[in-house]
Design a protein around this motif. Structure first.
Motif, PDB file in Angstrom:
ATOM      1  N   ARG A   1      28.556-104.329  80.101  1.00 19.88           N
ATOM      2  CA  ARG A   1      28.453-104.196  78.654  1.00 19.88           C
ATOM      3  C   ARG A   1      29.379-105.168  77.941  1.00 19.88           C
ATOM      4  NH1 ARG A   1      26.325 -98.910  76.417  1.00 19.88           N
ATOM      5  NH2 ARG A   1      27.697 -99.141  74.630  1.00 19.88           N
TER       6      ARG A   1
ATOM      7  N   HIS B   1      21.189 -88.327  74.601  1.00 16.99           N
ATOM      8  CA  HIS B   1      21.164 -89.733  75.010  1.00 16.99           C
ATOM      9  C   HIS B   1      19.996 -90.017  75.945  1.00 16.99           C
ATOM     10  CE1 HIS B   1      24.523 -91.721  73.171  1.00 16.99           C
ATOM     11  NE2 HIS B   1      25.275 -90.658  73.365  1.00 16.99           N
ATOM     12  N   LYS B   2      19.726 -89.074  76.876  1.00 14.91           N
ATOM     13  CA  LYS B   2      18.651 -89.311  77.841  1.00 14.91           C
ATOM     14  C   LYS B   2      17.296 -89.346  77.151  1.00 14.91           C
ATOM     15  CE  LYS B   2      20.834 -87.768  82.043  1.00 14.91           C
ATOM     16  NZ  LYS B   2      21.273 -86.556  82.737  1.00 14.91           N
TER      17      LYS B   2
ATOM     18  N   TYR C   1      20.127 -91.219  67.796  1.00 17.18           N
ATOM     19  CA  TYR C   1      20.352 -92.098  68.936  1.00 17.18           C
ATOM     20  C   TYR C   1      19.120 -92.952  69.208  1.00 17.18           C
ATOM     21  CZ  TYR C   1      24.469 -89.239  69.889  1.00 17.18           C
ATOM     22  OH  TYR C   1      25.654 -88.589  69.794  1.00 17.18           O
ATOM     23  N   ALA C   2      17.921 -92.329  69.120  1.00 16.59           N
ATOM     24  CA  ALA C   2      16.698 -93.080  69.405  1.00 16.59           C
ATOM     25  C   ALA C   2      16.554 -94.215  68.400  1.00 16.59           C
ATOM     26  CB  ALA C   2      15.489 -92.157  69.355  1.00 16.59           C
TER      27      ALA C   2
ATOM     28  N   ARG D   1      27.592-100.825  68.535  1.00 17.06           N
ATOM     29  CA  ARG D   1      27.821 -99.816  69.559  1.00 17.06           C
ATOM     30  C   ARG D   1      29.293 -99.862  69.960  1.00 17.06           C
ATOM     31  NH1 ARG D   1      25.092-102.646  74.940  1.00 17.06           N
ATOM     32  NH2 ARG D   1      26.766-104.131  75.332  1.00 17.06           N
TER      33      ARG D   1
ATOM     34  N   LYS E   1      19.036 -96.960  69.476  1.00 18.66           N
ATOM     35  CA  LYS E   1      18.660 -97.644  70.710  1.00 18.66           C
ATOM     36  C   LYS E   1      17.416 -98.487  70.496  1.00 18.66           C
ATOM     37  CE  LYS E   1      20.454 -93.922  73.594  1.00 18.66           C
ATOM     38  NZ  LYS E   1      21.758 -94.288  74.098  1.00 18.66           N
TER      39      LYS E   1
ATOM     40  N   ALA F   1      13.218 -94.958  73.527  1.00 15.82           N
ATOM     41  CA  ALA F   1      13.423 -96.400  73.358  1.00 15.82           C
ATOM     42  C   ALA F   1      12.684 -97.173  74.454  1.00 15.82           C
ATOM     43  CB  ALA F   1      14.907 -96.725  73.394  1.00 15.82           C
ATOM     44  N   ASN F   2      12.624 -96.607  75.667  1.00 11.68           N
ATOM     45  CA  ASN F   2      11.917 -97.279  76.752  1.00 11.68           C
ATOM     46  C   ASN F   2      10.431 -97.410  76.463  1.00 11.68           C
ATOM     47  OD1 ASN F   2      14.175 -97.716  78.213  1.00 11.68           O
ATOM     48  ND2 ASN F   2      13.882 -96.006  79.637  1.00 11.68           N
TER      49      ASN F   2
ATOM     50  N   ARG G   1      16.904 -92.442  75.140  1.00 15.17           N
ATOM     51  CA  ARG G   1      16.653 -93.588  76.010  1.00 15.17           C
ATOM     52  C   ARG G   1      15.180 -93.640  76.395  1.00 15.17           C
ATOM     53  NH1 ARG G   1      16.825 -98.106  76.219  1.00 15.17           N
ATOM     54  NH2 ARG G   1      18.957 -98.020  75.536  1.00 15.17           N
ATOM     55  N   SER G   2      14.586 -92.493  76.749  1.00 13.98           N
ATOM     56  CA  SER G   2      13.174 -92.555  77.160  1.00 13.98           C
ATOM     57  C   SER G   2      12.282 -92.916  75.979  1.00 13.98           C
ATOM     58  CB  SER G   2      12.715 -91.268  77.856  1.00 13.98           C
ATOM     59  OG  SER G   2      13.229 -90.146  77.244  1.00 13.98           O
TER      60      SER G   2
ATOM     61  N   GLN H   1      16.541-103.150  70.223  1.00 10.80           N
ATOM     62  CA  GLN H   1      15.417-103.919  70.777  1.00 10.80           C
ATOM     63  C   GLN H   1      14.556-104.527  69.684  1.00 10.80           C
ATOM     64  OE1 GLN H   1      13.420-100.776  72.736  1.00 10.80           O
ATOM     65  NE2 GLN H   1      15.036-100.412  74.236  1.00 10.80           N
TER      66      GLN H   1
END
Ligand code: ZN
Length: 469
Positions: free
Chosen positions: A205, A327-328, A379-380, A6, A383, A334-335, A331-332, A387
């Motif tokens: 970061r 990105h948003k 992006y997903a 990143r 991200k 990946a969450n 992120r969800s 993990q």
């Protein structure tokens, strides 16, 4: 074991000095430095292109693994030493061995910058030569690769950049922190302090022990300058084949659409245990309005001039809207994955929805929506990988056409004024066999799991038998 990467960005404060930023002269130094490095890179690109045989040289080495003498391609570090020995004057050799005299053309050039420039130039020259060789081998008449440009963002190795964040307190005065950079003033090399716009976000970061920071690049734009720190992290992830052997494997499937940006379903033991809808919060409409304005402006001003990008501000706005949404949503996604350790993330291989017919603004909007889907996908993936979640792309054939309950071919429909009408764009899915009625995008998302497990018609395609000669 894999590696995730990143970039963490730190803005330099180039506002006016009265507001606590760097003064104008310092801003000019950055440009001078970039210019001089570009010139030095031009020198070395030319030098390497003049010695194509050396770049392709094979050197013998002893392989421990095979216990024998072998040959390998000459390494970048060996080439670096070789290039320095030919171009740089030292006390022992006041005149370099080749006609390329770097020391004479660039006196007092810091060796750390010289090394970064040589490595850059080497990469550029090598990729150009291999592209050229491929092009020659292909026998194509058009598309000959052009010679490499020498421009690049300067890389600041440790001896040219120093960022000391220890002992700075952020809250009382946020601008007490500096990055010390070695810059060229136009006449000589000097160290200068540049105020940086430090934030808690950057600090968290940058200090994260899980990530290893590498040497930053200096990114100079018209109005801003920033240090970009590449960071890498070791990731331990299971192979998909191993995961698939687990009978209680959790799979997270994502169906990407235009308005409901993502429909995420989680399946375990052949049951859907969680569903998350991510809406676009009116992005599609807002973007459409902007693009309508853009289309009108383009039409009024006639054909846009080639190579000159008109309406830059508006395009920039549309681009940032897309980027932010991507990105948003990523992120969800990946969450959701983070809640199920050891799960596998599934995407359909992306198809582009062809923008045909319709008005120009509608076509432009469709193209943007396609780009957005691609971005969310990328992006997903990134991200989730951080993990330790691996992504699989599955065969998208017919995910929106078949019933996710019984596997029969169904149809899409919508209710209009209480009446059921059959249309291609219908929001609902209906199955004629088991009379299952459900949200069409949810149905597609569930079918992505089916495709992953090769259920019903999603079998691997059998190769046609070879024709008898
Ligand atoms: Zn059915």
């Amino acid at each position: 074991m894999g590696q995730a990467s990143r970039t963490t960005k730190l803005l330099l404060d180039l506002d006016d000095r009265a507001e606590g930023g760097a003064n104008r002269a310092k801003r000019a130094y950055l440009e001078e430095t970039a210019k001089l490095l570009d010139r030095a890179r031009t020198f070395y690109v030319a030098f390497f292109l003049a010695h194509p045989d050396k770049l392709a040289e094979r050197v013998p080495y002893f392989s421990e693994q095979h216990q024998e003498e072998r040959e390998r391609l000459i390494s970048p570090n060996e080439l670096l030493t070789w290039a320095e020995s030919l171009t740089v004057a030292t006390a022992a050799h006041p005149h370099p061995l080749s006609s390329y005299n770097f020391s004479e053309q660039f006196p007092e050039f810091p060796f750390i910058y010289r090394r970064s420039v040589i490595k850059d130039a080497l990469g550029k020259a090598r990729s150009y030569l291999s592209n050229l060789a491929n092009w020659n081998a292909s026998g194509a008449k058009k598309g000959q690769p052009g010679p490499p440009s020498a421009r690049n963002h300067p890389t600041l190795y440790d001896e040219a950049c120093c960022l000391d964040l220890d002992g700075t307190d952020l809250r009382p005065s946020p601008r007490t922190c500096f990055a010390r950079l070695k810059v060229y003033t136009g006449t000589e090399w000097q160290w200068h302090n540049y105020p940086v716009k430090l934030s808690r976000y950057f600090e968290a970061r940058w200090r994260d022990p899980a990530w290893e920071s590498k040497s930053p690049k200096l990114i100079l734009r018209k109005k801003r300058a920033a240090l970009h720190f590449p960071q890498v992290k070791k990731v331990a992830a299971k192979k998909v084949k191993e995961s698939k052997a687990d009978p209680h494997l959790v799979t997270v499937a994502v169906d990407l659409n235009v308005k409901k940006l993502a429909v995420i379903t989680v399946r375990q033991d052949e049951r859907i245990i969680e569903t998350v809808f991510v809406s676009d919060h009116g992005l599609d409409q807002a973007r459409f309005r902007h693009l309508k304005r853009l289309a009108k402006k383009q039409w009024q001003s006639g054909k846009p001039v080639k190579s000159e990008h008109s309406n830059q501000q508006l395009w920039g706005h549309v681009r940032r809207m897309n980027e932010d949404a991507a990105h948003k949503v990523a992120r969800s996604i990946a969450n959701v994955c983070a809640r199920y350790p050891g799960c596998v993330l599934l995407f359909e291989r992306l198809r582009t929805i062809k923008p045909k017919g319709a008005s120009k603004s509608r076509r432009m909007n469709r193209r943007q929506a396609n780009q957005l889907r691609g971005k969310i996908n990328r992006y997903a993936k990134d991200k989730a990988y951080v993990q330790g979640t691996v992504t699989v792309e599955v065969n998208p054939h017919g995910t929106s056409q078949y019933c996710s309950r019984c596997g029969a071919k169904g149809e899409r429909f919508s209710y209009q004024g209480g009446k059921r009408i059959q249309v291609k764009w219908g929001k609902l899915f209906g199955c004629p066999v088991c009379h299952f009625e459900v949200d069409a995008d949810w149905n597609a998302s569930v079918n992505v799991h089916r495709s992953f497990y090769r259920e019903w018609h999603w079998q691997p395609r059998k190769k046609p038998p070879p024709k008898a000669a």
